[in-house]
Design a protein around this motif. Structure first.
Motif, short mmCIF file in Angstrom:
data_model
loop_
_atom_site.label_atom_id
_atom_site.label_comp_id
_atom_site.label_asym_id
_atom_site.label_seq_id
_atom_site.Cartn_x
_atom_site.Cartn_y
_atom_site.Cartn_z
N VAL A 11 30.61 52.50 42.74
CA VAL A 11 31.31 52.06 43.95
C VAL A 11 31.94 53.26 44.67
O VAL A 11 31.85 53.39 45.90
N LEU A 12 32.54 54.14 43.90
CA LEU A 12 33.17 55.33 44.48
C LEU A 12 32.14 56.21 45.18
O LEU A 12 32.38 56.72 46.28
N ALA A 13 30.98 56.39 44.55
CA ALA A 13 29.92 57.21 45.15
C ALA A 13 29.43 56.60 46.46
O ALA A 13 29.21 57.32 47.45
N ILE A 14 29.29 55.29 46.48
CA ILE A 14 28.85 54.62 47.72
C ILE A 14 29.93 54.74 48.78
O ILE A 14 29.63 54.97 49.96
N GLU A 15 31.18 54.60 48.40
CA GLU A 15 32.28 54.74 49.36
C GLU A 15 32.26 56.12 50.01
O GLU A 15 32.46 56.25 51.23
N ARG A 16 32.04 57.14 49.21
CA ARG A 16 32.00 58.50 49.75
C ARG A 16 30.83 58.67 50.72
O ARG A 16 30.96 59.35 51.75
N LEU A 17 29.70 58.07 50.38
CA LEU A 17 28.55 58.15 51.28
C LEU A 17 28.84 57.44 52.59
O LEU A 17 28.61 58.01 53.68
N ILE A 18 29.37 56.24 52.52
CA ILE A 18 29.63 55.45 53.73
C ILE A 18 30.71 56.11 54.59
O ILE A 18 30.66 56.06 55.82
N ALA A 19 31.67 56.76 53.95
CA ALA A 19 32.75 57.41 54.69
C ALA A 19 32.23 58.50 55.61
O ALA A 19 32.86 58.84 56.63
N SER A 20 31.07 59.07 55.28
CA SER A 20 30.51 60.14 56.09
C SER A 20 29.63 59.62 57.23
O SER A 20 29.10 60.41 58.01
N LEU A 21 29.49 58.30 57.32
CA LEU A 21 28.61 57.69 58.32
C LEU A 21 29.41 57.03 59.42
O LEU A 21 30.53 56.57 59.22
N LYS A 22 28.83 56.98 60.58
CA LYS A 22 29.47 56.34 61.72
C LYS A 22 29.04 54.88 61.82
O LYS A 22 27.93 54.52 61.46
N ASN A 23 29.94 54.05 62.34
CA ASN A 23 29.66 52.65 62.65
C ASN A 23 29.37 51.79 61.42
O ASN A 23 28.81 50.69 61.54
N ILE A 24 29.70 52.29 60.22
CA ILE A 24 29.54 51.48 59.01
C ILE A 24 30.85 51.53 58.24
O ILE A 24 31.42 52.60 58.01
N GLU A 25 31.34 50.37 57.85
CA GLU A 25 32.62 50.29 57.15
C GLU A 25 32.51 49.34 55.96
O GLU A 25 31.90 48.28 56.05
N ILE A 26 33.09 49.74 54.85
CA ILE A 26 33.15 48.85 53.69
C ILE A 26 34.41 47.98 53.83
O ILE A 26 35.53 48.49 53.87
N VAL A 27 34.20 46.67 53.92
CA VAL A 27 35.33 45.75 54.11
C VAL A 27 35.70 45.02 52.83
O VAL A 27 36.77 44.40 52.76
N CYS A 28 34.83 45.05 51.83
CA CYS A 28 35.20 44.44 50.56
C CYS A 28 34.46 45.11 49.41
O CYS A 28 33.34 45.59 49.56
N ARG A 29 35.13 45.12 48.27
CA ARG A 29 34.59 45.72 47.05
C ARG A 29 34.78 44.73 45.92
O ARG A 29 35.80 44.04 45.86
N ALA A 30 33.80 44.68 45.02
CA ALA A 30 33.91 43.72 43.92
C ALA A 30 33.21 44.27 42.68
O ALA A 30 32.33 45.14 42.77
N GLN A 31 33.61 43.76 41.50
CA GLN A 31 33.00 44.17 40.25
C GLN A 31 32.12 43.09 39.63
O GLN A 31 31.47 43.32 38.62
N ASP A 32 32.15 41.89 40.22
CA ASP A 32 31.29 40.81 39.74
C ASP A 32 31.07 39.81 40.87
O ASP A 32 31.58 39.98 41.98
N SER A 33 30.29 38.76 40.58
CA SER A 33 29.95 37.81 41.63
C SER A 33 31.16 37.00 42.10
O SER A 33 31.21 36.58 43.25
#
Length: 215
Positions: A11-33
């Protein structure tokens, strides 16, 4: 966008990737369904990036979770991350409604490629996944060919398509040129191939030549 994975480092790795991109934001994070579905019911998400295996959640994981999202959040595209090498399972995930599948062995940056594709309403498969599915398709084709041909017919056309001529094959097998020629013709007839050019193309596309090289 929502991210669901039971490994915090992923999750942390994906967050770092998304943080470097424009017009994409992570609005929720989860560890299970459980957490993922609760978040989807509160926040509008265009894309879900989810691990295939997340045990313990109320809504299951894998195929069951994909089907639930498709049914209850049909406008949300699904990008599956997985370490599986089970081609049948990947095919089932796509049939269930996954829009993209990326192997965790592939470069992390390919997640962005997957996001762009699913937002454009197009399917995306990472390179490792494409290779896995192609190999499974080839293996299935070879299996079907084995059922149509005798062992000797299969051996003859594999050798012939790989560059050996009828005389060489006959000498190696200790049989007559007439017998080898008859086996080649019989195999081509069963496979509905009319010319050597068709045989060569068929051998390449079906994986027969790769089978001979690996054997």
């Amino acid at each position: 966008m929502a991210v669901a994975d039971d490994h915090p480092l992923v999750v942390l790795a994906i967050e770092r990737l998304i943080a470097s991109l424009k017009n994409i934001e992570i609005v929720c994070r989860a560890q299970d369904s459980t957490g993922l579905i609760a978040s989807l019911e509160q926040e509008k998400c265009d894309v879900v990036i989810m691990d295939f295996y997340m045990p313990g959640g109320t809504y299951g994981d894998g195929i069951d979770l994909i089907k639930f999202i498709v049914q209850h959040h049909p406008k949300t595209a699904i990008v599956v991350l997985s370490m599986t090498t089970d081609a049948d399972l990947i095919a089932r995930a796509l049939d269930a409604g996954a829009n993209a599948v990326v192997s965790k062995q592939d470069r992390l940056e390919l997640i962005y490629v997957a996001i762009v594709n699913v937002l454009a309403k197009e399917e995306y498969l990472g390179p490792s996944i494409r290779e896995l599915l192609a190999g499974a398709t080839s293996a299935h084709r070879v299996d079907q060919i084995r059922k149509k041909l005798t062992r000797r017919e299969l051996d003859v056309i594999v050798r012939y398509a790989s560059g050996e001529n009828i005389t060489e094959i006959a000498r190696e097998q200790g049989r007559s040129v007439k017998t080898i020629s008859a086996q080649k013709c019989g195999a081509m007839r069963k496979l509905e191939l009319n010319t050597d050019a068709e045989l060569y193309q068929f051998a390449l596309q079906s994986g027969l030549i790769q089978m001979q090289q690996s054997g």
